[in-house]
Design a protein around this motif. Structure first.
Motif, mmCIF file in Angstrom:
data_model
loop_
_atom_site.group_PDB
_atom_site.id
_atom_site.type_symbol
_atom_site.label_atom_id
_atom_site.label_comp_id
_atom_site.label_asym_id
_atom_site.label_seq_id
_atom_site.Cartn_x
_atom_site.Cartn_y
_atom_site.Cartn_z
ATOM 1 N N ARG A 243 109.310 45.566 22.220
ATOM 2 C CA ARG A 243 110.603 45.944 23.191
ATOM 3 C C ARG A 243 109.975 45.629 24.669
ATOM 4 O O ARG A 243 110.441 46.032 25.421
ATOM 5 C CB ARG A 243 110.906 47.285 23.439
ATOM 6 N N GLY A 244 109.176 45.375 24.515
ATOM 7 C CA GLY A 244 108.529 44.362 25.730
ATOM 8 C C GLY A 244 107.521 45.303 26.728
ATOM 9 O O GLY A 244 107.369 45.254 28.179
ATOM 10 N N LEU B 156 103.203 52.004 30.193
ATOM 11 C CA LEU B 156 102.329 53.050 29.123
ATOM 12 C C LEU B 156 101.771 54.602 30.426
ATOM 13 O O LEU B 156 101.972 55.444 30.237
ATOM 14 C CB LEU B 156 101.629 52.673 28.638
ATOM 15 N N GLU B 157 101.006 53.756 31.583
ATOM 16 C CA GLU B 157 100.655 54.733 32.710
ATOM 17 C C GLU B 157 101.956 55.709 33.490
ATOM 18 O O GLU B 157 101.229 56.532 33.638
ATOM 19 C CB GLU B 157 99.948 53.932 33.812
ATOM 20 N N ARG B 158 102.680 55.385 33.570
ATOM 21 C CA ARG B 158 103.719 56.150 34.439
ATOM 22 C C ARG B 158 103.631 57.172 33.223
ATOM 23 O O ARG B 158 103.945 58.373 34.019
ATOM 24 C CB ARG B 158 104.668 55.172 34.365
ATOM 25 N N THR B 159 104.097 56.892 32.325
ATOM 26 C CA THR B 159 104.271 58.317 31.139
ATOM 27 C C THR B 159 102.886 59.379 30.933
ATOM 28 O O THR B 159 103.240 60.430 30.890
ATOM 29 C CB THR B 159 105.169 57.336 30.087
ATOM 30 N N ARG B 160 101.980 58.529 30.959
ATOM 31 C CA ARG B 160 100.748 59.234 31.304
ATOM 32 C C ARG B 160 100.990 60.028 32.316
ATOM 33 O O ARG B 160 100.510 60.906 32.274
ATOM 34 C CB ARG B 160 99.459 58.245 30.970
ATOM 35 N N ALA B 161 101.485 59.669 33.090
ATOM 36 C CA ALA B 161 102.091 60.499 34.405
ATOM 37 C C ALA B 161 102.324 61.377 34.017
ATOM 38 O O ALA B 161 102.226 62.463 35.289
ATOM 39 C CB ALA B 161 101.624 59.224 35.857
ATOM 40 N N ASP C 56 99.564 44.260 24.133
ATOM 41 C CA ASP C 56 99.294 43.736 23.032
ATOM 42 C C ASP C 56 98.554 44.233 22.080
ATOM 43 O O ASP C 56 97.470 44.464 22.305
ATOM 44 C CB ASP C 56 99.022 42.137 23.831
ATOM 45 N N ILE C 57 98.436 44.612 20.755
ATOM 46 C CA ILE C 57 97.590 45.161 19.963
ATOM 47 C C ILE C 57 98.039 45.190 18.604
ATOM 48 O O ILE C 57 96.786 45.279 17.380
ATOM 49 C CB ILE C 57 98.325 46.829 19.827
#
Length: 263
Positions: free
Chosen positions: A104-105, A111-116, A261-262
Motif C-alpha cells: 500500500r506504499g 510509521l514514525e508518525r504512528t509511533r508518535a 521494504d521488508i
C-alpha cells in the motif's frame, strides 16, 4: 401487486453456499484456542475424540486441522500424529502486516508518525502507575543495553536496542492493545532498518545512525528520570517532543519517503 413481486423473486434461481464442515470445525477449535482452553504448546485432543465430538469423517478433520496449521495456530506432527497449539507470535502477524503496508506504499515517515501517536500516552501511564519501580528497573536495564550497543559501534545492534527501549516503554504501560499494535509497527520498522543497514551499505550511514542513537539515548535517560519523579505531564510532553524530533529529521531524509521494504 404483491403476487407479482413474489413471482419475480421466485423466478430467479440462486445458489446459496453453505459453510463446509471442515471450516465449521476449524472455527470452533479456533475459538477454543483464542479463549485459552488450549494453552500454547498443548496438544489438541486425539483425533478419535475430535471425530466423536464433531461427528465428522477423518478427511474432514484433517482438512480442518490444515486450515488451523496454515494460520500458524497449530503445528502438525507426522511422527506423533498429533496437533500441538502454537500461538502466533507478533513477528508472524507483523510479517503479514508489513507486506500489506509495503503493497500500500507505506513510508518510514508514516510509521514514525504512528509511533508518535501511540508512545506518549503509554509513557504517561507508566509515570502515573503507583507500582512503577519494577518497570523502571527494566527500563534502566534496556538503557544500559542500548549504551553498550552504541559503544560497540555495531549500528544494527544499537538500532535494535533503541527499538527495544521503545518497546519496553509501551509494553510496561500495561495496556495490551497499545502494546500489541505498537509491536506490529516496531517489527516493520526494525526489518526496514536492518535491511537498510545490512552488509554492503555505505559506512557513513552507520556512523550517522550511531550519532543519532547517542542523542536518542540521552532522551531515553531523561524519560526514565521523569517517570521516576511521577511527572505524568512532563513524561508525555517529553516523549511526544522526542517522537516529533525523529519525525522532523526524517522529513529532511530522502529515505523517509521510500516505501518500507521488508521483503
Amino acid at each position: 401487486m404483491a403476487g407479482g413481486q413474489g413471482t419475480t423473486f421466485g423466478s430467479a434461481r440462486r445458489r446459496v453456499s453453505l459453510p463446509k464442515a471442515a471450516d465449521l470445525v476449524a472455527d470452533d477449535l479456533r475459538r477454543e484456542i483464542a479463549s485459552g482452553t488450549f494453552a500454547d504448546g498443548e496438544l489438541l485432543p486425539p483425533g478419535t475424540v475430535l471425530l466423536e465430538r464433531y461427528g465428522i469423517s477423518r478427511p474432514t478433520l484433517r482438512e480442518a486441522l490444515r486450515v488451523l496449521a496454515s494460520e500458524n495456530l497449530i503445528s502438525l506432527s507426522a511422527r506423533t500424529q498429533g496437533a500441538r497449539v502454537t500461538l502466533p507470535s507478533t513477528d508472524v502477524a507483523a510479517n503479514y502486516a508489513g507486506v500489506l503496508m509495503q503493497l500500500r506504499g507505506t513510508t518510514l515517515l508514516d510509521l514514525e508518525r504512528t509511533r508518535a501517536v501511540i508512545e506518549p500516552p503509554a509513557a504517561r501511564l507508566l509515570a502515573e502507575a503507583d507500582d512503577r519501580e519494577a518497570a523502571l528497573d527494566k527500563l534502566r536495564a534496556a538503557l544500559d543495553t542500548e549504551k553498550q550497543a552504541i559503544a560497540s559501534g555495531d549500528a544494527v545492534a544499537a538500532g535494535r536496542a533503541a527499538l527495544d527501549f521503545h518497546d519496553a516503554v509501551v509494553e510496561l504501560s500495561g495496556n495490551v492493545t497499545l502494546a500489541t499494535t505498537f509491536a506490529l509497527v516496531q517489527s516493520v520498522v526494525q526489518r526496514h532498518q536492518d535491511l537498510r543497514l545490512s552488509e554492503g551499505s555505505d559506512p557513513s550511514d552507520h556512523e550517522a545512525h550511531l550519532r543519532n542513537l547517542g542523542i536518542a539515548n540521552r532522551a531515553h535517560a531523561k524519560l526514565i528520570r521523569l517517570i521516576e519523579a511521577g511527572d505524568a505531564d512532563g513524561t508525555e510532553a517529553h516523549w511526544r517532543a522526542h517522537a516529533e524530533i525523529v519525525a522532523e529529521a526524517l522529513v529532511e531524509n530522502d529515505d523517509a519517503r521510500r516505501i518500507v521494504d521488508i521483503v
